[in-house]
Design an enzyme around this catalytic site. Sequence first.
Site, PDB file in Angstrom:
ATOM      1  CG  HIS A   1      -4.105   3.413   4.135  1.00 18.54           C
ATOM      2  ND1 HIS A   1      -3.112   2.636   4.670  1.00 18.54           N
ATOM      3  CD2 HIS A   1      -4.230   4.474   4.961  1.00 18.54           C
ATOM      4  CE1 HIS A   1      -2.631   3.217   5.757  1.00 18.54           C
ATOM      5  NE2 HIS A   1      -3.303   4.349   5.954  1.00 18.54           N
TER       6      HIS A   1
ATOM      7  CG  HIS B   1      -6.812   7.953   0.918  1.00 17.81           C
ATOM      8  ND1 HIS B   1      -7.269   6.680   0.712  1.00 17.81           N
ATOM      9  CD2 HIS B   1      -6.908   8.583  -0.280  1.00 17.81           C
ATOM     10  CE1 HIS B   1      -7.617   6.534  -0.558  1.00 17.81           C
ATOM     11  NE2 HIS B   1      -7.425   7.686  -1.190  1.00 17.81           N
TER      12      HIS B   1
ATOM     13  CG  ASN C   1     -13.647  10.177  -4.350  1.00 19.54           C
ATOM     14  OD1 ASN C   1     -14.796  10.592  -4.214  1.00 19.54           O
ATOM     15  ND2 ASN C   1     -12.947  10.322  -5.441  1.00 19.54           N
TER      16      ASN C   1
ATOM     17  CB  CYS D   1       0.994   1.213   4.710  1.00 17.72           C
ATOM     18  SG  CYS D   1      -0.561   0.360   5.025  1.00 17.72           S
TER      19      CYS D   1
ATOM     20  CD  GLN E   1      -7.565  12.795  -3.907  1.00 23.17           C
ATOM     21  OE1 GLN E   1      -7.085  13.679  -4.621  1.00 23.17           O
ATOM     22  NE2 GLN E   1      -8.095  11.695  -4.406  1.00 23.17           N
TER      23      GLN E   1
ATOM     24  CB  SER F   1      -6.910   4.206  -6.506  1.00 24.34           C
ATOM     25  OG  SER F   1      -6.259   5.141  -5.655  1.00 24.34           O
TER      26      SER F   1
ATOM     27  CB  CYS G   1      -0.903  -0.007   1.229  1.00 22.20           C
ATOM     28  SG  CYS G   1      -1.686   1.572   1.549  1.00 22.20           S
TER      29      CYS G   1
HETATM   30  P1  H2U Z   1      -8.105   8.148  -4.490  1.00 23.73           P
HETATM   31  O1  H2U Z   1      -8.684   8.699  -3.242  1.00 23.73           O
HETATM   32  O2  H2U Z   1      -8.883   8.580  -5.698  1.00 23.73           O
HETATM   33  O3  H2U Z   1      -7.845   6.711  -4.454  1.00 23.73           O
HETATM   34  O4  H2U Z   1      -6.711   8.879  -4.691  1.00 23.73           O
HETATM   35  C1  H2U Z   1      -5.539   8.574  -4.044  1.00 23.73           C
HETATM   36  C2  H2U Z   1      -4.545   9.615  -4.503  1.00 23.73           C
HETATM   37  O5  H2U Z   1      -3.235   9.226  -4.184  1.00 23.73           O
HETATM   38  C3  H2U Z   1      -4.598   9.837  -6.013  1.00 23.73           C
HETATM   39  O6  H2U Z   1      -4.984  11.167  -6.251  1.00 23.73           O
HETATM   40  C4  H2U Z   1      -2.353   9.690  -5.178  1.00 23.73           C
HETATM   41  C5  H2U Z   1      -3.167   9.589  -6.463  1.00 23.73           C
HETATM   42  O7  H2U Z   1      -2.759  10.561  -7.386  1.00 23.73           O
HETATM   43  N1  H2U Z   1      -1.134   8.902  -5.171  1.00 23.73           N
HETATM   44  C6  H2U Z   1       0.062   9.501  -4.803  1.00 23.73           C
HETATM   45  O8  H2U Z   1       0.091  10.704  -4.566  1.00 23.73           O
HETATM   46  N2  H2U Z   1       1.205   8.745  -4.716  1.00 23.73           N
HETATM   47  C7  H2U Z   1       1.257   7.416  -5.002  1.00 23.73           C
HETATM   48  O9  H2U Z   1       2.294   6.795  -4.865  1.00 23.73           O
HETATM   49  C8  H2U Z   1       0.061   6.706  -5.497  1.00 23.73           C
HETATM   50  C9  H2U Z   1      -1.218   7.504  -5.520  1.00 23.73           C
HETATM   51 ZN    ZN Z   2      -2.185   1.033   3.788  1.00 21.34          ZN
END
Ligand code: H2U
Ligand code: ZN
Length: 341
Positions: free
Chosen positions: A166, A168, A155, A55, A170, A163, A52
């Site tokens: 975990h 989170h 989201n 993490c 934004q 995606s 992940c």
């Molecule tokens: P979601 O909430 O849509 O899953 O978005 C997770 C965000 O994490 C997504 O905007 C970012 C993606 O660009 N991301 C990183 O900043 N670094 C990473 O290594 C993978 C995903």
């Molecule tokens: Zn995680």
Amino acid sequence: MSSFDLAEHPHRRYNPLSGEWVLVSPHRAKRPWQGQQEDVQKDARPEYDPTCYLCPTNTRANGEQNPDYPSTYVFENDFGALQASTPEGSYTKNSLLRAESERGICKVICFSPRHDLTLPDMEVADIRKVVDLWEREYLELSKIDFINHVQIFENKGAVMGCSNPHPHGQIWAQSSVPAGPARETKMQQEYFEANGLSLLQDYLELELEENQRIVYSNEHFVALVPFWAVWPFETMLLPRRHIRHLGEMTEEEKDAFADAIKKLTKVYDQLFNVSFPYSAGIHQMPTDGEEHTGWHLHMHFYPPLLRSASVKKFMVGYEMLGDPQRDITPETSAGRLRSLV
Ligand code: H2U
Ligand code: ZN
């Protein structure tokens, strides 16, 4: 002909925050609710997932390593939709083709180091740390010259395009005020100037009086299904006091906010016995230097599910071409949610 009844007859409801309307067709949803309430089925996830990118201690796509963070963690999105370095510029032809460059900053917030938790699983004290981080980020970003709006959101669930499970959220902060918040800014300011009280303060009073769409309330916050809700189980979290942004919340209000988030998301999980997907976000006053006396902070929850863990509402057909539409009334939805508190 019988007299007009909100619980019977097709009608349109007005959203005073957006100026838009929703078509309500209650006669199509008069079946009694016989859904079973069971404990939420957990898909077994490890506390720590070595693959992940959110993490603690793991390496992200850009090669950076996350620290061994003990509570919340924020970093700049490695694939941000907006970038601070974007040059100024525009493109116009005949006033019909218009484009303007847009600067911004996108961040990702980990709510917890635990890969297996979601907001409803977290302790209120830990959700409070998320609230504190939201406040810090809003205030810090608002000080940046080219940032005029800060959108904090989550989201949740694969069905929402999230995606990674975990926990989170934004932040997208940018130089323009996006259309939704811009409409709310205008509507709230006009109402405040005409009435001397915030639109949502007056609205909340009506809701408390009618007591038909309240889901949960504590000393400082009320969770309700808005009169004009579009999504079947859409809700709004409202502070009782007229505050414009997180920086104006007292310690007690921030605790109450965390408590209300926990209660509401727990109820959501119980509704269809599933980790409830949604998009949620905090609307606060734009950070463009204006006073925004009419702005009343609130949090929207837009969940897509309609009838079960797998049956979601589609915004299609008439809704793409005309107005949004719903069958189950906001009053019925609120009743179902309230029964699970
Ligand atoms: P979601 O909430 O849509 O899953 O978005 C997770 C965000 O994490 C997504 O905007 C970012 C993606 O660009 N991301 C990183 O900043 N670094 C990473 O290594 C993978 C995903
Ligand atoms: Zn995680």
